[in-house]
Design an enzyme around this catalytic site. Structure first.
Site, PDB file in Angstrom:
ATOM      1  N   ASP A   7       0.880  -1.163   0.000  1.00 25.48           N
ATOM      2  CA  ASP A   7       0.000   0.000   0.000  1.00 25.48           C
ATOM      3  C   ASP A   7       0.921   1.218   0.000  1.00 25.48           C
ATOM      4  OD1 ASP A   7      -2.208   1.634   0.090  1.00 25.48           O
ATOM      5  OD2 ASP A   7      -3.000   0.865   1.974  1.00 25.48           O
ATOM      6  N   HIS A  30       2.478   1.625  -3.160  1.00 22.12           N
ATOM      7  CA  HIS A  30       1.836   2.818  -3.716  1.00 22.12           C
ATOM      8  C   HIS A  30       2.664   4.072  -3.518  1.00 22.12           C
ATOM      9  CE1 HIS A  30      -2.444   0.885  -3.462  1.00 22.12           C
ATOM     10  NE2 HIS A  30      -1.596   0.164  -4.149  1.00 22.12           N
TER      11      HIS A  30
END
Length: 181
Positions: A7, A30
């Site tokens: 993430d 991310h």
């Protein structure tokens, strides 16, 4: 420090003031994200430097919701190396991860005084720099200095896009950002 979260490697959201992030290696995941899944945010004095992001969906991202309020200001990203990142530099004021968001709201979070300097590396997509600011509230004082992002694909080309962003480009900025002078 090396981070692999799947993430956001680093997520800086509402209420964060005077945060320094330095010397991290981040990926896959991310990348580094400011803002988030809130309709209200106050984020300022954020400094990210001397780091490396690889095989990530995003590199250096500011994300805000339409219809929100608050600000993200006085932010700097310096001396960052990006390797095979999908969205190396992105301001996304239309962030809507689950769909159903009302677009083109009359209010949105104000993004201002954001500086990107000495950023280099490669992207896996055609859009290396995407400044996608709200139609109702202009992103102001965006500064890019000494930026060199190339395609990760041999012979590939990259470009920059922008919507309602204002600021300056200094030194080499590749790809050229059409809304900055």
């Amino acid at each position: 420090m090396e981070l692999a979260a799947g993430d956001d490697c680093v997520a800086i959201g509402n209420g964060n003031l005077d945060v320094t992030v330095t010397q991290i290696t981040c990926g896959p995941g991310h990348g580094i994200s400011l803002g988030g899944e809130n309709s209200e945010a106050q984020v300022e004095q954020i400094h990210v430097s001397k780091s490396r992001i690889f095989n990530a969906t995003n590199g250096l991202r500011i994300k805000t919701w339409q219809g929100g309020s608050g600000y993200a200001k006085n932010i700097s990203f310096e001396t960052i190396n990006l390797i095979a990142v999908d969205n190396p530099i992105i301001i996304d004021q239309y962030y809507c991860p689950r769909g159903g968001c009302a677009l083109n709201q009359s209010t949105t979070l104000q993004v201002s005084n954001v500086r990107y300097s000495d950023i280099s590396g490669t992207t896996t997509t055609k859009i290396a720099i995407n400044l996608n600011c709200s139609q109702s509230v202009t992103c102001t004082d965006i500064s890019l200095q000494n930026i060199n992002i190339q395609s990760a694909a041999p012979g590939g080309t990259v470009e920059a896009t922008c919507t309602n962003a204002r600021g300056t480009s200094v030194g080499l900025v590749d790809p050229t950002v059409p809304c900055l002078n």
